[in-house]
Design a protein around this motif. Structure first.
Motif, PDB file in Angstrom:
ATOM      1  N   ASP A  45       0.714  -1.209   0.077  1.00  0.00           N
ATOM      2  CA  ASP A  45      -0.123  -0.146   0.044  1.00  0.00           C
ATOM      3  C   ASP A  45       0.892   1.384  -0.008  1.00  0.00           C
ATOM      4  O   ASP A  45       0.454   2.435   0.201  1.00  0.00           O
ATOM      5  CB  ASP A  45      -1.054   0.066   1.066  1.00  0.00           C
ATOM      6  N   VAL A  46       2.273   1.043  -0.403  1.00  0.00           N
ATOM      7  CA  VAL A  46       2.784   2.527  -0.188  1.00  0.00           C
ATOM      8  C   VAL A  46       2.740   3.192  -1.696  1.00  0.00           C
ATOM      9  O   VAL A  46       3.243   4.275  -1.871  1.00  0.00           O
ATOM     10  CB  VAL A  46       4.473   2.108   0.033  1.00  0.00           C
ATOM     11  N   GLY A  47       2.030   2.536  -2.797  1.00  0.00           N
ATOM     12  CA  GLY A  47       2.113   3.036  -4.032  1.00  0.00           C
ATOM     13  C   GLY A  47       3.544   2.832  -4.515  1.00  0.00           C
ATOM     14  O   GLY A  47       4.455   2.134  -4.393  1.00  0.00           O
ATOM     15  N   SER A  48       3.887   3.871  -5.406  1.00  0.00           N
ATOM     16  CA  SER A  48       5.316   3.853  -6.115  1.00  0.00           C
ATOM     17  C   SER A  48       6.267   4.135  -5.043  1.00  0.00           C
ATOM     18  O   SER A  48       6.357   5.173  -4.526  1.00  0.00           O
ATOM     19  CB  SER A  48       5.169   4.926  -7.453  1.00  0.00           C
ATOM     20  N   PRO A  49       7.293   3.163  -5.054  1.00  0.00           N
ATOM     21  CA  PRO A  49       8.381   3.179  -4.192  1.00  0.00           C
ATOM     22  C   PRO A  49       9.513   3.995  -4.894  1.00  0.00           C
ATOM     23  O   PRO A  49      10.756   4.068  -4.346  1.00  0.00           O
ATOM     24  CB  PRO A  49       8.797   2.094  -3.879  1.00  0.00           C
TER      25      PRO A  49
END
Ligand SMILES: [Zn+2]
Length: 459
Positions: A85-89
């Protein structure tokens, strides 16, 4: 050990991926001085002697696999750190990359290579991630793998922490890198121009790097994507599509490999095909990264137009694994689902992209990619004495739909056995795993990049 001649004898099946795509039951392959000299029915080759014979009665032989886009540098020591759920790392990715030391990168690369060769990959393209190629050369040499490497360059300021130079400096660095590295290790190392993307490089830089690649008779790879929004933006700025922009600069051609190439429309596919530009697609990364293969994936259309499409895994924090058999599986199944049509990307096409067509995409089709006399002996022997290989009627289906890289039994590169009966001898695996775990812990502490270890309580 590299005996003068080697015979792989009585293979249960040889998937040649040759011009006729022959599948030979009870087949034998003779290798002399690193090249394949004979391929045929075992009965026809019984009188051909060899210094060493591998009994392949329980094995299925394929050409070695090509991974056309694989950032090898930083990711293994911190693999799995990014929660879903971090989105783009991506911001973190390039900060971690920038913080790698020489010794850390050597160990991370060695682990990446270990995973690659043990799952059947004989050649990978690192799109310029490696910061310390001098340190990593030992890993390339010890493992015997083939590498396409280069130096990632950009000249436009952006959000990501990427290496940025003037056009002149980026061009000089690229030319210097190619002069130093291209052809090392008996040709197993090739060096290409590696601008990061059309968005992070000026038109002048892209043109200059294409010239460098042409002058050195080598390749150029860059990240490339399109799609409705990108087309609108590019039309506003350049009066053409993202792919049309590259063509207008002269930066398409047979020595150019576009990575990802998601979202290209019919006109862009025509430009790619017309210029004989190659493409590498990363099916697992596309799926895990929620890139919308149903809308943006054009692999069937690219293949239908004759474009050479290789498979890639991208970074070990994108696909997370480097297993080309699993990448083949994803390529073969994701278009069936996306198009609700089971005829999309048959298993045979998936195997071609990992072998023959992948080799052609990476400019190595003359010497590699299939099992036929004259080609270099890069071979993967799969162990069929495993539950997932049962029952065995159509070995291509079993390979692409049932198996994964863990059934790779033996790997041969340049006629040299680099993995034998699941074992390799170029690295102490226990020591390497402990070293890389420590590197990851120190890298996270040093950069201050932290994430909850798990969505679940960890005690
Ligand atoms: Zn990439």
């Amino acid at each position: 050990m590299s005996p003068q001649s080697l015979k792989i004898d009585h293979a249960r099946y040889v998937l040649t991926v040759d011009g006729q795509r022959r599948i030979i039951q009870d087949g034998s392959i003779v290798v002399e001085n690193g090249r394949i000299s004979r391929v045929g029915k075992a009965a026809e080759l019984t009188r051909v002697p060899a210094d060493r014979v591998i009994d392949a009665r329980r094995l299925v032989v394929t050409p070695g696999f090509f991974n056309g886009h694989m950032h090898i540098s930083y990711a293994h020591p911190v693999r799995g750190i990014f929660p879903d759920d971090v989105g783009s790392p991506l911001d973190h990715v390039f900060n971690l990359q920038a913080a790698m030391t020489e010794e850390e990168e050597y160990h991370a690369s060695l682990l990446g290579i270990l995973e690659l060769v043990k799952s059947g990959t004989v050649c990978f393209l690192d799109p310029g991630s490696t910061k310390f190629p001098d340190a990593c050369l030992q890993a390339y040499e010890d493992s015997g793998i083939r590498v396409i490497t280069g130096e990632c360059v950009t000249d436009v300021a952006g959000r990501l922490n990427l290496p940025r130079y003037s056009v002149r400096e980026a061009t000089d660095r690229t030319a210097g890198f190619i002069a130093k590295w291209h052809g090392r290790l008996q040709g197993r190392v090739r060096a290409w121009a590696m601008p990061f993307s059309p968005e992070t490089c000026s038109a002048d830089l892209l043109r200059a790097l294409k010239r460098v690649a042409d002058e050195h008779h080598t390749g150029l790879t860059l990240h490339h994507g399109s799609g409705a929004q990108a087309r609108t933006d590019y039309h506003a700025r350049h009066k053409t599509s993202p792919t049309g922009y590259l063509e207008s600069l002269g930066v398409l051609g047979p020595n150019v490999v576009l990575a990802h190439a998601l979202g290209v429309d019919e006109t862009e596919i025509d430009a790619i095909a017309r210029t004989a530009t190659a493409v590498v697609m990363c099916p697992v990364t596309a799926a895990k990264g929620a890139r919308g293969v149903g809308v943006n994936g054009r692999m069937p259309e690219l293949l239908a137009k004759g474009v050479k499409v290789a498979l890639g895994s991208d970074s070990p924090n994108n696909s997370n694994h480097l297993d080309l058999v699993r990448a083949m599986n994803m390529a073969a199944i994701q278009y069936k689902d996306a198009r609700q049509d089971m005829r999309q990307i048959p298993a045979e096409n998936a195997l071609e992209m990992a072998t023959r067509v992948g080799a052609e995409a990476l400019g190595a089709g003359d010497d590699l990619g299939s099992i036929e006399p004259g080609k270099k002996a890069d071979l993967v022997l799969f162990d069929t004495q495993r539950p997932e290989w049962q029952a065995l009627f159509n070995p291509v289906n079993n390979l692409v739909y049932n198996a994964d890289g863990r059934s790779v039994h033996t790997v041969i590169i340049d006629g040299r056995v680099v993995v034998e009966a699941y074992r390799q001898s170029f690295v102490d695996e226990d020591k390497l795993f402990a070293a890389v775990q420590g590197i990851g812990e120190r890298l996270l502490a040093r950069t201050g990049i932290t994430f909850p270890r798990s969505r679940w309580p960890m005690e």
